[in-house]
Design an enzyme around this catalytic site. Sequence first.
Site, short mmCIF file in Angstrom:
data_model
loop_
_atom_site.label_atom_id
_atom_site.label_comp_id
_atom_site.label_asym_id
_atom_site.label_seq_id
_atom_site.Cartn_x
_atom_site.Cartn_y
_atom_site.Cartn_z
CD GLN A 126 3.48 5.86 2.50
OE1 GLN A 126 2.49 5.33 2.00
NE2 GLN A 126 4.41 5.17 3.14
CG HIS A 149 0.35 6.97 5.33
ND1 HIS A 149 1.48 7.44 5.95
CD2 HIS A 149 0.55 5.64 5.15
CE1 HIS A 149 2.33 6.44 6.13
NE2 HIS A 149 1.79 5.33 5.66
CG HIS A 175 -0.70 1.45 7.33
ND1 HIS A 175 0.23 0.95 8.22
CD2 HIS A 175 -0.02 2.26 6.48
CE1 HIS A 175 1.42 1.47 7.91
NE2 HIS A 175 1.30 2.25 6.85
CD GLU A 176 -1.07 2.51 2.77
OE1 GLU A 176 -0.59 3.66 2.69
OE2 GLU A 176 -0.37 1.52 3.04
N GLY A 200 0.84 -1.20 0.00
CA GLY A 200 0.00 0.00 0.00
C GLY A 200 0.87 1.24 0.00
CB CYS A 251 5.14 2.34 7.35
SG CYS A 251 4.67 3.83 6.47
CG LEU A 252 6.52 0.97 1.31
CD1 LEU A 252 6.00 1.23 -0.09
CD2 LEU A 252 7.60 -0.10 1.30
NI NI Z 1 2.62 3.39 5.65
#
Ligand code: NI
Length: 171
Positions: free
Chosen positions: A51, A140, A136-137, A46, A94-95
């Site tokens: 991000q 963000h 989660h997304e 995701g 998380c990236l």
């Molecule tokens: Ni994330």
Amino acid sequence: MTIKPLIILPDPLLREVSKPIETVDAELLKLADDMLETMYDAPGIGLAAIQIGVARRLLVIDVAREDEPKAPMVFINPEIVRSSDERSVYEEGCLSIPDYYAEVERPAAVTVKHIGRDGKEHLVEADGLLATCLQHEIDHLNGVLFIDYISRLKREMVIRKFTKASKGKAV
Ligand code: NI
């Protein structure tokens, strides 16, 4: 499609609240495609637009297993309209916080209203990994990170570690 550089903790952009998208046009779909390319390259399941430094309410997700065909999903202006009372725990990463994982408890199922890449409104009823990933997304888009759900002590340790690492980097 272009792979974009990822924003990493403690970049303050990660705490920004993203703005709603007004129109679904070719430029927006190109952004979604770039995000998918960036997510697959990382690799991740995701990615929110913030991000890659774009404060717009756009997410891409693909929770297909490695042995399954790719199943890219695009969510424009996603909004949780229902959450289950039942909760589940997943180990999240998380990236934007590479190589850090922690267990997070969230509602086990959610219904998400959003605009699809066809420009139309859709409802998705999600459970399992997709429910966790969507929450989660969407977090963000509101400047919330999964480390906000862990203990303060652990969170401060993670932030300190990433702050040190970012200072050590040549710019
Ligand atoms: Ni994330």
